[in-house]
Design a protein around this motif. Structure first.
Motif, PDB file in Angstrom:
ATOM      1  N   SER A   1       0.842  -1.197   0.000  1.00  0.00           N
ATOM      2  CA  SER A   1       0.000   0.000   0.000  1.00  0.00           C
ATOM      3  C   SER A   1       0.875   1.243   0.000  1.00  0.00           C
ATOM      4  N   ASP A   2       0.266   2.371  -0.331  1.00  0.00           N
ATOM      5  CA  ASP A   2       1.013   3.631  -0.309  1.00  0.00           C
ATOM      6  C   ASP A   2       1.547   3.921   1.088  1.00  0.00           C
ATOM      7  N   GLU A   3       0.743   3.635   2.095  1.00  0.00           N
ATOM      8  CA  GLU A   3       1.123   3.933   3.468  1.00  0.00           C
ATOM      9  C   GLU A   3       2.288   3.063   3.937  1.00  0.00           C
ATOM     10  N   ALA A   4       2.417   1.884   3.360  1.00  0.00           N
ATOM     11  CA  ALA A   4       3.476   0.967   3.784  1.00  0.00           C
ATOM     12  C   ALA A   4       4.858   1.546   3.521  1.00  0.00           C
ATOM     13  N   PHE A   5       5.017   2.300   2.443  1.00  0.00           N
ATOM     14  CA  PHE A   5       6.325   2.848   2.116  1.00  0.00           C
ATOM     15  C   PHE A   5       6.756   3.903   3.135  1.00  0.00           C
ATOM     16  N   LEU A   6       5.801   4.651   3.679  1.00  0.00           N
ATOM     17  CA  LEU A   6       6.132   5.623   4.715  1.00  0.00           C
ATOM     18  C   LEU A   6       6.613   4.923   5.990  1.00  0.00           C
TER      19      LEU A   6
ATOM     20  N   TRP B   1      -5.789  -5.786  11.058  1.00  0.00           N
ATOM     21  CA  TRP B   1      -4.352  -5.677  10.837  1.00  0.00           C
ATOM     22  C   TRP B   1      -3.936  -6.520   9.636  1.00  0.00           C
ATOM     23  N   VAL B   2      -3.407  -5.846   8.630  1.00  0.00           N
ATOM     24  CA  VAL B   2      -2.824  -6.516   7.467  1.00  0.00           C
ATOM     25  C   VAL B   2      -1.352  -6.119   7.430  1.00  0.00           C
ATOM     26  N   PRO B   3      -0.431  -7.025   7.767  1.00  0.00           N
ATOM     27  CA  PRO B   3       0.990  -6.654   7.843  1.00  0.00           C
ATOM     28  C   PRO B   3       1.521  -5.999   6.572  1.00  0.00           C
ATOM     29  N   GLU B   4       1.045  -6.443   5.408  1.00  0.00           N
ATOM     30  CA  GLU B   4       1.544  -5.884   4.153  1.00  0.00           C
ATOM     31  C   GLU B   4       1.106  -4.442   3.942  1.00  0.00           C
ATOM     32  N   PHE B   5       0.051  -4.002   4.630  1.00  0.00           N
ATOM     33  CA  PHE B   5      -0.405  -2.613   4.522  1.00  0.00           C
ATOM     34  C   PHE B   5       0.249  -1.726   5.568  1.00  0.00           C
ATOM     35  N   ARG B   6       0.864  -2.325   6.603  1.00  0.00           N
ATOM     36  CA  ARG B   6       1.514  -1.602   7.700  1.00  0.00           C
ATOM     37  C   ARG B   6       0.520  -0.730   8.479  1.00  0.00           C
ATOM     38  N   LEU B   7      -0.737  -1.124   8.522  1.00  0.00           N
ATOM     39  CA  LEU B   7      -1.751  -0.351   9.223  1.00  0.00           C
ATOM     40  C   LEU B   7      -2.543  -1.266  10.150  1.00  0.00           C
ATOM     41  N   LYS B   8      -2.914  -0.737  11.298  1.00  0.00           N
ATOM     42  CA  LYS B   8      -3.723  -1.481  12.269  1.00  0.00           C
ATOM     43  C   LYS B   8      -4.702  -0.520  12.920  1.00  0.00           C
ATOM     44  N   GLN B   9      -5.928  -0.965  13.064  1.00  0.00           N
ATOM     45  CA  GLN B   9      -6.944  -0.145  13.717  1.00  0.00           C
ATOM     46  C   GLN B   9      -7.883  -1.050  14.508  1.00  0.00           C
ATOM     47  N   ASP B  10      -8.258  -0.606  15.703  1.00  0.00           N
ATOM     48  CA  ASP B  10      -9.156  -1.385  16.550  1.00  0.00           C
ATOM     49  C   ASP B  10     -10.603  -1.254  16.105  1.00  0.00           C
ATOM     50  N   LEU B  11     -11.370  -2.322  16.335  1.00  0.00           N
ATOM     51  CA  LEU B  11     -12.818  -2.315  16.149  1.00  0.00           C
ATOM     52  C   LEU B  11     -13.432  -2.376  17.537  1.00  0.00           C
ATOM     53  N   ILE B  12     -14.224  -1.377  17.895  1.00  0.00           N
ATOM     54  CA  ILE B  12     -14.685  -1.207  19.272  1.00  0.00           C
ATOM     55  C   ILE B  12     -16.204  -1.306  19.332  1.00  0.00           C
ATOM     56  N   PRO B  13     -16.752  -2.110  20.254  1.00  0.00           N
ATOM     57  CA  PRO B  13     -18.210  -2.215  20.380  1.00  0.00           C
ATOM     58  C   PRO B  13     -18.837  -0.866  20.708  1.00  0.00           C
TER      59      PRO B  13
ATOM     60  N   LEU C   1      -6.789   6.652  10.364  1.00  0.00           N
ATOM     61  CA  LEU C   1      -5.473   6.217   9.932  1.00  0.00           C
ATOM     62  C   LEU C   1      -5.483   5.942   8.435  1.00  0.00           C
ATOM     63  N   GLY C   2      -4.400   6.304   7.784  1.00  0.00           N
ATOM     64  CA  GLY C   2      -4.239   5.952   6.393  1.00  0.00           C
ATOM     65  C   GLY C   2      -4.548   7.054   5.414  1.00  0.00           C
TER      66      GLY C   2
ATOM     67  N   LEU D   1     -10.389   3.528   8.842  1.00  0.00           N
ATOM     68  CA  LEU D   1      -9.073   3.259   8.295  1.00  0.00           C
ATOM     69  C   LEU D   1      -9.116   3.541   6.803  1.00  0.00           C
ATOM     70  N   ARG D   2      -8.094   4.237   6.314  1.00  0.00           N
ATOM     71  CA  ARG D   2      -8.017   4.549   4.885  1.00  0.00           C
ATOM     72  C   ARG D   2      -6.663   4.088   4.354  1.00  0.00           C
ATOM     73  N   PHE D   3      -6.683   3.451   3.205  1.00  0.00           N
ATOM     74  CA  PHE D   3      -5.440   2.991   2.605  1.00  0.00           C
ATOM     75  C   PHE D   3      -5.629   2.880   1.098  1.00  0.00           C
ATOM     76  N   THR D   4      -4.511   2.860   0.388  1.00  0.00           N
ATOM     77  CA  THR D   4      -4.519   2.739  -1.066  1.00  0.00           C
ATOM     78  C   THR D   4      -3.659   1.548  -1.450  1.00  0.00           C
ATOM     79  N   PRO D   5      -4.251   0.407  -1.785  1.00  0.00           N
ATOM     80  CA  PRO D   5      -3.458  -0.775  -2.167  1.00  0.00           C
ATOM     81  C   PRO D   5      -2.762  -0.569  -3.507  1.00  0.00           C
ATOM     82  N   GLN D   6      -1.572  -1.156  -3.633  1.00  0.00           N
ATOM     83  CA  GLN D   6      -0.784  -0.955  -4.846  1.00  0.00           C
ATOM     84  C   GLN D   6      -0.235  -2.244  -5.445  1.00  0.00           C
ATOM     85  N   VAL D   7      -0.270  -3.339  -4.714  1.00  0.00           N
ATOM     86  CA  VAL D   7       0.297  -4.594  -5.210  1.00  0.00           C
ATOM     87  C   VAL D   7      -0.777  -5.670  -5.189  1.00  0.00           C
TER      88      VAL D   7
END
Length: 338
Positions: free
Chosen positions: A35-40, A232-244, A172-173, A250-256
């Protein structure tokens, strides 16, 4: 020929610096950056690795050199020369780590801000408009409550627990150029023990597998139905909690392109280790085809359920054949309804 110690120090410093930079950039410890965020995030991690390798080589090198050069010689029983300390040296080796930690802290803050960590703190409305969804098999389950109307169950199980309460953590993202803009794809994510549900409001598709197109910014509006979960997707380098009872995003842009494992990173119960799903990153054309396939499949399932259970049949009549095979009498089924 005697080489001055300053020259040796310079040569050793050049070698250590080169080794630190090479190992810091070629460690191979991270999975694919998808993802774009992973490079940062990778840039920050590689910087920390470079600094860590340099410090490790310097400290261990000095220890090994000192242990060899200043070891006790055979037959030498004399006392070592007394040392009362070196104030300038103590100030130096205190100041250098402090500067390094401060620099990494500033860099970390900048990366966190770049991926939208402080882009949105206030509670706000989700861009997802309330809309009915379709889930294969849901129509059949509706006969337990009302055999003549299957529309009422076409909604996510979290709608009663999180009625638009907004977010409780930063978004995030969302990179700076994307903050304040509308995402290309909106997906509503629900976590429950022990699965993830993905709802595509614009197309009316619900599935247990997340599909996203390459190069399109994806917005995830997330909540949990029971306990805290984590996306949590390790390849995206982003993690966000889901809360009751709350909504996080979460925002991300996949690239691969590829299939990636979505992992719940919060201990959510005895089967927490089995709570995962697949994230499929595909071309926009393949994604559009997948959406159409899901819509057709949902419609066929709905039509089959309506055909199997005509409106004139009651729930007891429709289920009689199945309950008899399970050893459940009509009286027991009637008590369950009551």
């Amino acid at each position: 020929m005697n080489i001055p110690s300053t020259i040796w120090t310079l040569l050793v410093g050049i070698v250590l610096t080169a080794a630190s930079f090479w190992l810091g950039q070629n460690h191979g410890l991270l999975p694919t950056a998808a993802s774009d965020e992973a490079f940062l995030v990778d840039g920050l991690f590689n910087t920390m690795m470079t600094v860590s390798v340099g410090i490790f080589l310097i400290v261990e090198g000095v220890l090994i050199f000192s242990a060899i050069k200043y070891r006790r010689r055979k037959g030498d029983d004399t006392d070592a020369e007394p040392i009362h300390g070196n104030v300038p040296l103590e100030i130096l080796w205190t100041a250098i780590p402090a500067i390094i930690v401060l620099g990494i802290s500033v860099y970390s803050f900048d990366v966190y801000n770049e991926i939208g960590g402080f882009g949105s703190h206030a509670v706000h409305e989700s861009p997802i408009a309330p809309q009915a969804t379709s889930m294969p098999g849901a129509a059949i389950a509706a006969t337990l409550d009302d055999a003549s109307d299957v529309r009422n169950i076409d909604q996510l199980p979290d709608t009663e627990n999180a009625p638009g309460t907004g977010i409780v953590s930063p978004s995030l993202g969302a990179t700076p150029e994307n903050q304040g803009t509308q995402p290309d794809l909106v997906v509503k994510v629900t976590g429950l023990q022990y699965a993830f549900l993905f709802n595509y409001p614009e197309s009316g598709v619900m599935t247990g597998e997340l599909h996203v197109p390459i190069g399109k910014e994806v917005y995830l509006d997330m909540t949990a139905n029971d306990v805290i979960h984590a996306f949590w997707v390790p390849e995206f380098r982003l993690k966000q909690d889901l809360i009751p009872g709350r909504q996080t995003e979460l925002r991300f842009t996949p690239q691969v392109a590829g299939d990636y494992k979505l992992i719940c990173a919060e201990l959510c119960g005895p089967y927490h280790g089995a709570m995962n799903a697949t994230v499929v990153v595909q071309t926009p054309e393949d994604f559009d085809n997948w959406i159409k396939e899901q819509q057709v499949a949902s419609k066929e399932t709905f039509n089959q359920a309506v055909a199997v259970n005509p409106a004139e049949q009651s729930a007891d009549e429709f289920l009689a054949h199945y309950t008899s095979e399970m050893g459940i009498s009509s009286e027991m089924l009637h008590q369950i309804h009551n």
